[in-house]
Design a protein around this motif. Sequence first.
Motif, PDB file in Angstrom:
ATOM      1  N   ARG A 189       0.877  -1.166   0.000  1.00  0.00           N
ATOM      2  CA  ARG A 189       0.000   0.000   0.000  1.00  0.00           C
ATOM      3  C   ARG A 189       0.913   1.214   0.000  1.00  0.00           C
ATOM      4  N   CYS A 190       0.624   2.206  -0.849  1.00  0.00           N
ATOM      5  CA  CYS A 190       1.509   3.360  -0.921  1.00  0.00           C
ATOM      6  C   CYS A 190       1.434   4.180   0.361  1.00  0.00           C
ATOM      7  N   THR A 191       2.611   4.453   0.931  1.00  0.00           N
ATOM      8  CA  THR A 191       2.695   5.226   2.159  1.00  0.00           C
ATOM      9  C   THR A 191       2.348   6.685   1.910  1.00  0.00           C
ATOM     10  N   SER A 195      -2.778   4.704  -1.617  1.00  0.00           N
ATOM     11  CA  SER A 195      -3.386   3.928  -2.691  1.00  0.00           C
ATOM     12  C   SER A 195      -2.994   2.454  -2.562  1.00  0.00           C
ATOM     13  N   SER A 196      -3.964   1.574  -2.809  1.00  0.00           N
ATOM     14  CA  SER A 196      -3.640   0.152  -2.819  1.00  0.00           C
ATOM     15  C   SER A 196      -3.496  -0.307  -4.268  1.00  0.00           C
ATOM     16  N   GLY A 197      -3.336   0.669  -5.175  1.00  0.00           N
ATOM     17  CA  GLY A 197      -3.161   0.368  -6.600  1.00  0.00           C
ATOM     18  C   GLY A 197      -1.830  -0.301  -6.868  1.00  0.00           C
ATOM     19  N   VAL A 198      -1.161   0.110  -7.902  1.00  0.00           N
ATOM     20  CA  VAL A 198       0.051  -0.594  -8.311  1.00  0.00           C
ATOM     21  C   VAL A 198       1.275  -0.057  -7.569  1.00  0.00           C
ATOM     22  N   VAL A 199       1.831  -0.885  -6.724  1.00  0.00           N
ATOM     23  CA  VAL A 199       3.065  -0.555  -6.026  1.00  0.00           C
ATOM     24  C   VAL A 199       4.135  -1.506  -6.543  1.00  0.00           C
ATOM     25  N   ASN A 200       5.222  -0.951  -7.073  1.00  0.00           N
ATOM     26  CA  ASN A 200       6.299  -1.787  -7.623  1.00  0.00           C
ATOM     27  C   ASN A 200       7.568  -1.632  -6.799  1.00  0.00           C
ATOM     28  N   GLY A 221       5.212   8.727  -6.600  1.00  0.00           N
ATOM     29  CA  GLY A 221       6.202   8.961  -5.558  1.00  0.00           C
ATOM     30  C   GLY A 221       6.828   7.633  -5.149  1.00  0.00           C
ATOM     31  N   TYR A 222       7.886   7.696  -4.333  1.00  0.00           N
ATOM     32  CA  TYR A 222       8.476   6.460  -3.815  1.00  0.00           C
ATOM     33  C   TYR A 222       9.109   6.711  -2.449  1.00  0.00           C
TER      34      TYR A 222
END
Length: 273
Positions: A189-191, A195-200, A221-222
């Motif tokens: 999940r993006c911090t 978003s619980s979308g696409v995290v790579n 962002g990352y």
Amino acid sequence: MISVPSSSLQPPSLLCPAADVFAQRAERFRHLATGHSLGSWLTWLAALCQTQQHALDTRKATPHGENLLDDAFGIIRPLAATLDQSPALAGLDDAALRVSLQSAYQYACEITPIANWNIVDLFAAAALQVAGTHHALQQTPADVPQSAHCPCCGAAPVGGILMAGDGKAGVRYLECSLCSSRWHAVRARCTLCDSSGVVNYLGLQGHHPAVQAETCDTCHGYIKLYSQLKDIHVDPVADDLATLALDVLVGEQGFARGAPNLLMHEGEAVLAH
Ligand SMILES: [Zn+2]
Ligand SMILES: [Zn+2]
């Protein structure tokens, strides 16, 4: 079959920093400096962390005050003096130091850029880390909700850490850039935008396998993720600065860094000689 209350299976939502967090970080910096192209910088940061540990140890017996910035103000000059860097602060009055502390705190909380980042800002940031850790060590454990910011001091995380051992194996925590507290955050999940979308996950092939960039296709962002499962000694502050090549790689792919590191500013290193 023994039944275990479900609550005991939950990982703790908040982990206090270790009392020797700065000494451990200094050791990690020394390890990472060996054979590194930025070795002299990393070695200097090891000395800074050792000085932070000394400052923390000498404060341990005293209760902390209400205000983090006031506490940090009392630490900044002794910190510089221990590193023989008093001349860097000599021409500055107290008001100027307080401006530096305020800027460093804002950088930690909101990733607001500091204008003309210099050695004074670095000492202000290092003093804030000592004061914040002193506060965090005296907190009482509590259940905290999932959050993008530190439940103890309000700062943004320096990165995520995948834990090993202690029933927490593979559980993700975020580590505070300021006070080193860790709080639980669900994985994948993006911090930054939740978003619980696409995290790579992107890494440096063949180098530093314990460090990956967690990128988000929603907000572009990352933040970096540090795996104790691959290297038990990984330190989100020190390993971040030893893997700036990863930031370059991820930046080239269009992702913006969403995490402050108080020992660095916008990719700019400050080294005192
Ligand atoms: Zn904190
Ligand atoms: Zn995102």
